[in-house]
Design an enzyme around this catalytic site. Structure first.
Site, PDB file in Angstrom:
ATOM      1  N   PHE A 130      10.115  -5.249 -38.761  1.00 52.66           N
ATOM      2  CA  PHE A 130       8.925  -4.922 -39.550  1.00 52.66           C
ATOM      3  C   PHE A 130       7.798  -4.432 -38.618  1.00 52.66           C
ATOM      4  O   PHE A 130       7.633  -4.983 -37.519  1.00 52.66           O
ATOM      5  CB  PHE A 130       8.487  -6.166 -40.337  1.00 52.66           C
ATOM      6  CG  PHE A 130       7.433  -5.869 -41.348  1.00 52.66           C
ATOM      7  CD1 PHE A 130       7.754  -5.230 -42.532  1.00 52.66           C
ATOM      8  CD2 PHE A 130       6.112  -6.193 -41.106  1.00 52.66           C
ATOM      9  CE1 PHE A 130       6.770  -4.921 -43.455  1.00 52.66           C
ATOM     10  CE2 PHE A 130       5.128  -5.894 -42.022  1.00 52.66           C
ATOM     11  CZ  PHE A 130       5.462  -5.259 -43.204  1.00 52.66           C
ATOM     12  N   ASP A 207      11.709 -14.003 -37.757  1.00 52.83           N
ATOM     13  CA  ASP A 207      10.820 -13.659 -38.868  1.00 52.83           C
ATOM     14  C   ASP A 207      11.604 -13.923 -40.159  1.00 52.83           C
ATOM     15  O   ASP A 207      12.629 -13.289 -40.417  1.00 52.83           O
ATOM     16  CB  ASP A 207      10.417 -12.180 -38.759  1.00 52.83           C
ATOM     17  CG  ASP A 207       9.470 -11.752 -39.888  1.00 52.83           C
ATOM     18  OD1 ASP A 207       9.546 -12.338 -40.972  1.00 52.83           O
ATOM     19  OD2 ASP A 207       8.686 -10.808 -39.663  1.00 52.83           O
ATOM     20  N   TYR A 232       3.980 -15.339 -49.752  1.00 53.41           N
ATOM     21  CA  TYR A 232       3.606 -14.645 -51.000  1.00 53.41           C
ATOM     22  C   TYR A 232       4.770 -13.929 -51.657  1.00 53.41           C
ATOM     23  O   TYR A 232       4.618 -13.366 -52.724  1.00 53.41           O
ATOM     24  CB  TYR A 232       2.450 -13.663 -50.766  1.00 53.41           C
ATOM     25  CG  TYR A 232       2.544 -12.838 -49.494  1.00 53.41           C
ATOM     26  CD1 TYR A 232       3.434 -11.783 -49.390  1.00 53.41           C
ATOM     27  CD2 TYR A 232       1.738 -13.133 -48.393  1.00 53.41           C
ATOM     28  CE1 TYR A 232       3.524 -11.036 -48.226  1.00 53.41           C
ATOM     29  CE2 TYR A 232       1.824 -12.390 -47.221  1.00 53.41           C
ATOM     30  CZ  TYR A 232       2.725 -11.344 -47.147  1.00 53.41           C
ATOM     31  OH  TYR A 232       2.813 -10.616 -45.993  1.00 53.41           O
ATOM     32  N   LYS A 233       5.957 -13.934 -51.020  1.00 51.88           N
ATOM     33  CA  LYS A 233       7.115 -13.263 -51.618  1.00 51.88           C
ATOM     34  C   LYS A 233       7.884 -14.276 -52.458  1.00 51.88           C
ATOM     35  O   LYS A 233       7.425 -14.693 -53.510  1.00 51.88           O
ATOM     36  CB  LYS A 233       7.987 -12.674 -50.509  1.00 51.88           C
ATOM     37  CG  LYS A 233       7.282 -11.664 -49.608  1.00 51.88           C
ATOM     38  CD  LYS A 233       8.251 -11.176 -48.553  1.00 51.88           C
ATOM     39  CE  LYS A 233       7.569 -10.376 -47.458  1.00 51.88           C
ATOM     40  NZ  LYS A 233       7.071  -9.090 -47.854  1.00 51.88           N
ATOM     41  N   ARG A 381      13.659   0.135 -53.606  1.00 56.65           N
ATOM     42  CA  ARG A 381      14.016  -1.229 -53.219  1.00 56.65           C
ATOM     43  C   ARG A 381      13.834  -2.131 -54.436  1.00 56.65           C
ATOM     44  O   ARG A 381      12.759  -2.176 -55.025  1.00 56.65           O
ATOM     45  CB  ARG A 381      13.109  -1.670 -52.071  1.00 56.65           C
ATOM     46  CG  ARG A 381      13.627  -2.860 -51.321  1.00 56.65           C
ATOM     47  CD  ARG A 381      12.732  -3.239 -50.176  1.00 56.65           C
ATOM     48  NE  ARG A 381      11.437  -3.725 -50.640  1.00 56.65           N
ATOM     49  CZ  ARG A 381      10.540  -4.331 -49.872  1.00 56.65           C
ATOM     50  NH1 ARG A 381      10.786  -4.490 -48.584  1.00 56.65           N
ATOM     51  NH2 ARG A 381       9.395  -4.749 -50.348  1.00 56.65           N
TER      52      ARG A 381
END
Ligand SMILES: Cc1ncc(COP(=O)(O)O)c(C=O)c1O
Length: 418
Positions: A130, A207, A232-233, A381
């Site tokens: 990322f 991660d 938050y996912k 996605r």
């Protein structure tokens, strides 16, 4: 292809048999026209319990309790961290805290790891990691006179363990990688990669942003050293909610993190002249914790703990498999190809599809109440959050895709947050 039925009644049967189906009712349902939300891997839905908890934190704990509430707020970062560790990260007590953002935690841990390995200047990561990870690692390397060694990874296939084996050597201080790749959803082999790093005396920093709450993580079992992740996912703690970090117990007192804040200080309220970090995981805290945000993390961890990561994983694999099979049957003739690994053991809980018109298709889907994610240059996605996504959502979204795709044009557009 295993040949699952493609008629909608099969999706309805799967929903009826789904042990996690009742959890969907425990989330705020968006007002307005029906919405098919396939972006829970960017921003998870709002649990009703979280809305209630935050109201309580605001009106009772803050509004009425005021400063007195710090009596129980003060251990919230470690309490929420322990809950995450137990239910979702495979971490025994005292190794996880909730604090800061993923980016900041990554900096703290990567910088501390490099300082703990003097004479070992290399950080290994991959070109698919990322962006924030790559940027932070480049900054840490520059600060410490080190260098980043970048593995080339196939964006669809994911990180190859052999490529890590070839990249790590006696010069390596730190290997920092994503467990689930943010674009393809490919899953890295945490145990094997950790072992490779350790064989060369390097530390490993994982991660977990796209894995915690979607796939089982066994940090202690893999012997991992360090990890960070957002909430938050799949953890449903809300936009910008604080992240977490993990430091293996045996390593905690050997590491000195660079943000020497007063919340990591021994005898904090003595307001002493010099920084002396507290023993244990608390030394990785920085400043005043975000109590409202961490309360939301605690609720998210509790809810997913109740659902159970075993059931979550099983449903995640079923949903992604179903999506891939419908894509093969309906969308391949329209120019789509599956960009995620086809082996369910090698992917997380989102599926990416290639299509040259992915950008326009994504916008057309949103206009019809189906929310996917677009990733440059040609990826759609689709995030399938097992506690909130139904099999009928998958069927309806792909049905919508097969109807709207013919005739839509492509063109670049800016993607939103992860
Ligand atoms: C894999 C991964 N790592 C790191 C981040 C960045 O986290 P933050 O912006 O919360 O610091 C994200 C954000 O989506 C991500 O997906």
């Amino acid at each position: 292809m295993t040949g699952l039925p493609t008629d909608r009644s099969y999706a309805r049967e799967c929903d009826a048999a789904d042990p996690l189906a009742p959890f969907r009712q425990r989330f705020v349902q968006p007002a307005g026209p029906p919405l098919i939300y396939l972006d829970g891997n960017s921003l998870g839905m709002l649990p009703l319990a979280t809305a209630e908890r935050i109201t309580n934190v605001m009106y009772r704990e803050w509004g009425t309790g005021l400063i007195r509430s710090w009596d129980h707020w003060v251990d919230l970062p470690t309490r929420a961290g322990d809950l995450l560790g137990r239910h979702l990260l495979g971490a025994a007590l005292g190794q996880v805290v909730v604090s800061d953002s993923t980016t900041v935690n990554l900096y703290k841990l990567a910088r501390a790891a490099l300082a703990a390995r003097p004479g070992h200047p290399v950080i290994v990561t991959d070109d698919n990691n990322f962006p924030t990870d790559r940027y932070v690692l480049a900054g840490v390397a520059a600060e410490r006179g080190g260098q980043v060694r970048l593995i080339t990874t196939d964006t669809d296939g994911g990180l190859a363990t052999d490529a890590v084996r070839a990249a790590v050597d006696g010069q390596t201080a730190l290997v920092c990688l994503s467990h689930v790749a943010y674009r393809s959803g490919a899953l890295a082999d945490m145990a094997a990669i950790t072992e490779i790093a350790h064989r060369h005396g390097a530390l490993v920093l994982w991660d977990l942003c796209h894995s915690a709450g979607s796939v089982p993580v066994d940090l202690d079992g893999c012997g991992a050293d360090l990890a960070v992740g957002c909430t938050y996912k799949y953890l449903n703690a809300g936009p910008g909610a604080p992240a977490y970090l993990y430091v293996r117990r045996g390593l905690q007192d050997q590491l000195r993190q660079p943000v020497q804040g007063w919340f990591g200080q021994r005898d904090q309220f003595e307001m002493g002249p010099a920084y002396q970090p507290v023993a244990g995981i608390g030394r990785f805290l920085t400043g005043t914790p975000d109590i409202i945000g961490i309360s939301a993390v605690e609720e998210g961890a509790r809810l997913l703990g109740e659902a159970g990561i075993g059931r979550i994983r099983q449903k995640g694999q079923q949903l992604t498999q179903y999506l891939i099979e419908l894509a093969d049957a309906w969308l391949a003739p329209l120019g789509f190809t599956v960009a995620s690994p086809r082996d369910p053991e090698r992917r997380g809980s989102h599926v990416s599809l290639h299509h040259p018109g992915a950008d326009a298709i994504s916008r057309a889907l949103i206009a019809r109440g189906v929310v996917p994610d677009y990733r440059t240059p040609d990826r759609l996605r689709l995030g399938l959050a097992p506690v909130t996504t139904r099999f009928t959502d998958v069927w309806d979204a792909l049905d919508c895709l097969r109807q709207i795709t013919p005739g839509l044009a492509s063109g670049p557009r800016r993607a939103g947050p992860e």
